[in-house]
Write an enzyme that holds these catalytic residues in place. Sequence first.
Site, PDB file in Angstrom:
ATOM      1  N   GLY A  62       0.802  -1.227   0.000  1.00  0.00           N
ATOM      2  CA  GLY A  62       0.000   0.000   0.000  1.00  0.00           C
ATOM      3  C   GLY A  62       0.832   1.272   0.000  1.00  0.00           C
ATOM      4  O   GLY A  62       2.061   1.229  -0.069  1.00  0.00           O
ATOM      5  N   GLN A  63       0.131   2.400   0.104  1.00  0.00           N
ATOM      6  CA  GLN A  63       0.791   3.709  -0.016  1.00  0.00           C
ATOM      7  C   GLN A  63       1.879   3.889   1.041  1.00  0.00           C
ATOM      8  O   GLN A  63       2.983   4.340   0.738  1.00  0.00           O
ATOM      9  CB  GLN A  63      -0.254   4.829   0.117  1.00  0.00           C
ATOM     10  CG  GLN A  63       0.313   6.199  -0.196  1.00  0.00           C
ATOM     11  CD  GLN A  63      -0.524   7.344   0.371  1.00  0.00           C
ATOM     12  OE1 GLN A  63      -1.492   7.140   1.095  1.00  0.00           O
ATOM     13  NE2 GLN A  63      -0.142   8.560   0.041  1.00  0.00           N
ATOM     14  N   ARG A  97      -2.561  -8.371  -1.811  1.00  0.00           N
ATOM     15  CA  ARG A  97      -2.333  -8.040  -3.219  1.00  0.00           C
ATOM     16  C   ARG A  97      -0.988  -8.590  -3.667  1.00  0.00           C
ATOM     17  O   ARG A  97      -0.189  -9.060  -2.876  1.00  0.00           O
ATOM     18  CB  ARG A  97      -2.307  -6.512  -3.402  1.00  0.00           C
ATOM     19  CG  ARG A  97      -3.633  -5.853  -3.210  1.00  0.00           C
ATOM     20  CD  ARG A  97      -3.476  -4.367  -3.079  1.00  0.00           C
ATOM     21  NE  ARG A  97      -3.032  -3.998  -1.742  1.00  0.00           N
ATOM     22  CZ  ARG A  97      -2.926  -2.749  -1.305  1.00  0.00           C
ATOM     23  NH1 ARG A  97      -3.210  -1.748  -2.094  1.00  0.00           N
ATOM     24  NH2 ARG A  97      -2.533  -2.491  -0.079  1.00  0.00           N
ATOM     25  N   ASP A 151      -3.395 -12.859   4.465  1.00  0.00           N
ATOM     26  CA  ASP A 151      -4.654 -12.173   4.749  1.00  0.00           C
ATOM     27  C   ASP A 151      -4.730 -11.984   6.258  1.00  0.00           C
ATOM     28  O   ASP A 151      -4.804 -12.964   7.005  1.00  0.00           O
ATOM     29  CB  ASP A 151      -5.819 -13.038   4.245  1.00  0.00           C
ATOM     30  CG  ASP A 151      -7.172 -12.403   4.509  1.00  0.00           C
ATOM     31  OD1 ASP A 151      -7.203 -11.296   5.102  1.00  0.00           O
ATOM     32  OD2 ASP A 151      -8.187 -13.006   4.120  1.00  0.00           O
ATOM     33  N   TYR A 180     -14.705   4.650   9.109  1.00  0.00           N
ATOM     34  CA  TYR A 180     -13.239   4.608   9.236  1.00  0.00           C
ATOM     35  C   TYR A 180     -12.804   5.255  10.557  1.00  0.00           C
ATOM     36  O   TYR A 180     -12.004   4.691  11.315  1.00  0.00           O
ATOM     37  CB  TYR A 180     -12.634   5.356   8.036  1.00  0.00           C
ATOM     38  CG  TYR A 180     -11.142   5.518   8.052  1.00  0.00           C
ATOM     39  CD1 TYR A 180     -10.299   4.417   7.960  1.00  0.00           C
ATOM     40  CD2 TYR A 180     -10.566   6.787   8.108  1.00  0.00           C
ATOM     41  CE1 TYR A 180      -8.921   4.584   7.942  1.00  0.00           C
ATOM     42  CE2 TYR A 180      -9.193   6.958   8.076  1.00  0.00           C
ATOM     43  CZ  TYR A 180      -8.375   5.855   7.999  1.00  0.00           C
ATOM     44  OH  TYR A 180      -7.014   6.018   7.980  1.00  0.00           O
ATOM     45  N   LYS A 197     -11.006   3.524  13.782  1.00  0.00           N
ATOM     46  CA  LYS A 197      -9.702   3.977  14.290  1.00  0.00           C
ATOM     47  C   LYS A 197      -9.809   4.348  15.774  1.00  0.00           C
ATOM     48  O   LYS A 197      -8.906   4.060  16.560  1.00  0.00           O
ATOM     49  CB  LYS A 197      -9.186   5.166  13.469  1.00  0.00           C
ATOM     50  CG  LYS A 197      -8.718   4.786  12.073  1.00  0.00           C
ATOM     51  CD  LYS A 197      -7.506   3.868  12.116  1.00  0.00           C
ATOM     52  CE  LYS A 197      -6.988   3.487  10.746  1.00  0.00           C
ATOM     53  NZ  LYS A 197      -5.924   2.467  10.794  1.00  0.00           N
TER      54      LYS A 197
HETATM   55  N1  SER Z   1      -5.963  10.050   4.533  1.00  0.00           N
HETATM   56  C1  SER Z   1      -7.019   9.402   5.231  1.00  0.00           C
HETATM   57  C2  SER Z   1      -8.292   9.496   4.500  1.00  0.00           C
HETATM   58  O1  SER Z   1      -8.514  10.496   3.829  1.00  0.00           O
HETATM   59  C3  SER Z   1      -7.199   9.994   6.593  1.00  0.00           C
HETATM   60  O2  SER Z   1      -6.480   9.244   7.492  1.00  0.00           O
HETATM   61  O3  SER Z   1      -9.081   8.616   4.588  1.00  0.00           O
END
Ligand code: SER
Length: 311
Positions: free
Chosen positions: A13-14, A38, A54, A144, A148
């Site tokens: 990922g990023q 991935r 996974d 999200y 978190k």
């Molecule tokens: N960069 C993230 C988002 O925009 C925030 O933690 O979901």
Amino acid sequence: MAKEKILVIGASGQIGVELTMALREIYGNSNVIASDLREQNELLRGTGPYVSLDVMNKEMLHVQVIRQGITQIYLLAAILSATGEKNPNLAWNLNMQGLLNVLDIAREEKLQKVYWPSSIAVFGPTSPKTNCPQHTIIEPTTVYGISKFAGEFWCNYYYNRFGVDVRSLRYPGLISYKSAPGGGTTDYSIEMFMQAKEEKQYQCFLQEDTYLPMMYMPDAIRATIELMETPSHNLSIRTSYNIHAMSFSPADLADEIKSHIPDFKISYQPDYRQAIANSWPQSINDSVARSDWGWKEQYSLKRMTNEMINQ
Ligand code: SER
């Protein structure tokens, strides 16, 4: 120093790609195992071990941890804010169960350390908009953000109850060019850079005056490694640390890009992501991170833009 064997989950990922490369520089290529659902990211190919994994499959994860003699886990696999709103159940399940699986294995196998990122998305409309403090009202409105926030308290719980040394940062929007982001609200900034270079125009999905906290990836990677290298007794926060680098709006970023690409054109067509952005603070107070472990950013909007344009 005891020999570390590090597992990075979500390495394609990023954040994962750049963090894996930075950890390999420090700990040696063969001591940092990249893993993802991935395919392996092109940039990681040939730089060290990779396993397909996974995080939802706890037994397989546990087997890998034992087989590879893992001492530390960096868990980066997650579904971000915008994608999460499209599939709330999936976001909750992956973000929560993935973390609980890792925390349980860390406890059972007595791992040295765990890293898990939180986000500015924990904050909601009732949190202070500017200079948002470490300890404040936290009422997130995205799935999200809820995952978190709950995750932060699971980390705190595992630290206090079972002594699992899990550490965390509330990342702002992260800007990078090496590996593509996925499904974040702050990702407009990366799209703007890419489109400015390729098309000289960009239609932004946030309003021009939407200020958000942001950070350039090299700062985020350094913050992560510095936090993980800090002696445990210096850390006063076991939920997740606020960190800050810069705050800008789409119009500010467009102006900065125009100073490199004068004929760049920007237009605005806000969509459902505007409501997500509006619920977050515009800037963050990170004084606790600064005093506990010496956090300090190196990249301003100007310096970051300069590097992004020239890459
Ligand atoms: N960069 C993230 C988002 O925009 C925030 O933690 O979901």
